[in-house]
Design a protein around this motif. Structure first.
Motif, PDB file in Angstrom:
ATOM      1  N   ILE A 108      40.029  16.067  49.114  1.00 29.77           N
ATOM      2  CA  ILE A 108      41.337  17.045  49.006  1.00 29.77           C
ATOM      3  C   ILE A 108      41.627  17.124  47.437  1.00 29.77           C
ATOM      4  CG2 ILE A 108      43.677  17.100  49.282  1.00 29.77           C
ATOM      5  CD1 ILE A 108      42.883  15.172  51.758  1.00 29.77           C
ATOM      6  N   THR A 163      36.496  20.646  47.425  1.00 32.31           N
ATOM      7  CA  THR A 163      37.987  20.222  47.742  1.00 32.31           C
ATOM      8  C   THR A 163      38.596  21.364  48.788  1.00 32.31           C
ATOM      9  OG1 THR A 163      38.814  21.254  45.681  1.00 32.31           O
ATOM     10  CG2 THR A 163      38.687  18.615  45.871  1.00 32.31           C
ATOM     11  N   GLY A 192      43.553  19.703  52.798  1.00 32.44           N
ATOM     12  CA  GLY A 192      43.852  18.765  53.709  1.00 32.44           C
ATOM     13  C   GLY A 192      44.562  19.012  54.895  1.00 32.44           C
ATOM     14  N   TYR A 220      40.020  22.245  56.318  1.00 32.09           N
ATOM     15  CA  TYR A 220      38.851  21.441  55.952  1.00 32.09           C
ATOM     16  C   TYR A 220      37.633  22.103  56.205  1.00 32.09           C
ATOM     17  CZ  TYR A 220      38.933  19.221  60.709  1.00 32.09           C
ATOM     18  OH  TYR A 220      38.990  18.957  61.897  1.00 32.09           O
ATOM     19  N   ALA A 278      49.695  18.991  51.840  1.00 27.86           N
ATOM     20  CA  ALA A 278      48.886  19.610  50.845  1.00 27.86           C
ATOM     21  C   ALA A 278      49.393  19.705  49.446  1.00 27.86           C
ATOM     22  CB  ALA A 278      48.412  21.125  51.079  1.00 27.86           C
ATOM     23  N   CYS A 299      46.834  18.787  46.767  1.00 28.84           N
ATOM     24  CA  CYS A 299      45.223  19.344  46.758  1.00 28.84           C
ATOM     25  C   CYS A 299      45.071  19.972  45.493  1.00 28.84           C
ATOM     26  CB  CYS A 299      45.331  20.242  47.947  1.00 28.84           C
ATOM     27  SG  CYS A 299      46.219  21.778  47.689  1.00 28.84           S
TER      28      CYS A 299
END
Length: 309
Positions: free
Chosen positions: A106, A179, A182, A185, A219, A222
């Protein structure tokens, strides 16, 4: 001086996540708290490499000091930590002598969070050591660099990972290869999991989530899109009410098929997420065989060079 032109390839990882994934108007702290966090973080960054070096002759001391340094840094960033471990003693023993740890990816904070739980070697992007502040931590932790633009180097990275776990070390890989926010994905790409098969080592799936002050997934941490590492650090240091949740699930046997191993690990770390991986049905998932790697290299035998200005 010359700089090689790096050609990308069809298996280069990418994520659709960007600034739109960030929460709108998240809770933040005041300027004084931000200043205190920065001072504490810089202190932790300055002391951590020294502490690690002092503990080199004693591996247990080194691991303890590294964990303390990471937890101090995590506190400075403003992220609380909770660890869930429902494994039996027998399951824990399977990864006690070294293992391949698999987690979703993430943010740059993932490395700090996982180190605060269990210091390990990380497979990380090759330019991480050049990043401001975080590069020092990467050097102290002796990361295994991976340059995903240079496909022909992948077998060497797999071999390094296999050697580390054979020697009893713990290595963390992020098989999403980039990345995500979150909340969405990517599928776990199987290539690096070959190291567990080659070394006949158990694999430890790790479920990593970031939660807001209400306990809901967020998030906010992130690191996606076009945001620079400096901008990401500055933004995350201002956030309030964040918690990282790390859950250890039952270890997975390596087996003989890395695709099956990746599937089993993905089921373990995505349990109860309630969303479908965006890449689950893609046919170009990053899983080149050695033959395919060499074929790619033969198509681009030597990249041309240009003179630097």
């Amino acid at each position: 001086m010359t700089e090689p032109i790096v050609h990308t390839h069809a298996w280069m990882p990418s994520s659709p996540c960007g600034e739109g994934c960030l929460p709108k108007n998240p809770p933040t702290v005041g300027r004084i708290v931000v200043v205190l966090r920065v001072v504490l973080a810089l202190t932790a960054f300055g002391l951590l490499p020294v502490l690690v070096v002092l503990g080199v002759p004693f591996p247990r001391v080194r691991r303890s000091l590294t964990r303390i340094g990471a937890r101090t840094l995590l506190f400075a960033i403003g992220i609380d930590l909770s660890v869930l471990d429902g494994r039996s003693e027998r399951e824990r023993s399977r990864t006690a002598g070294g293992a391949l740890h698999v987690s979703g990816h993430i943010s740059w904070t993932d490395v700090v969070v996982l180190t605060a739980v269990q210091p390990s070697t990380f497979v990380a992007r090759a330019d991480l050591v050049d990043w401001p502040v975080l590069g020092r931590l990467a050097q102290a932790m002796k990361v295994i660099p991976i340059d995903r633009a240079r496909l022909h180097r992948l077998p060497g990275v797999v071999e390094q990972v296999a050697d580390r776990v054979r020697a009893g070390g713990s290595v963390v890989v992020f098989p999403e290869a980039t990345t995500w926010c979150g909340r969405a994905y990517g599928s776990l790409r199987p290539a690096l999991l070959q190291a567990a098969i080659d070394s006949e080592t158990w694999v430890q799936p790790i479920r990593l989530r970031y939660l807001d002050r209400t306990g809901e997934p967020t998030a906010a941490t992130c690191f996606v899109g076009d945001e620079t590492i400096g901008a990401s650090i500055a933004r995350i240091f201002r956030l309030r009410g964040l918690r990282a949740e790390v859950e250890f699930t039952a270890p997975e046997a390596p087996g003989s098929d890395r695709r099956d191993l990746a599937r089993r690990c993905e089921v373990a770390i995505r349990r109860d997420d309630g969303v479908e991986p965006a890449e689950r049905h893609r046919k170009d998932v990053y899983d080149p065989t050695l033959h395919e790697v060499m074929a790619e290299v033969e198509r681009r035998p030597m990249p041309p060079t240009v003179s630097a200005a």
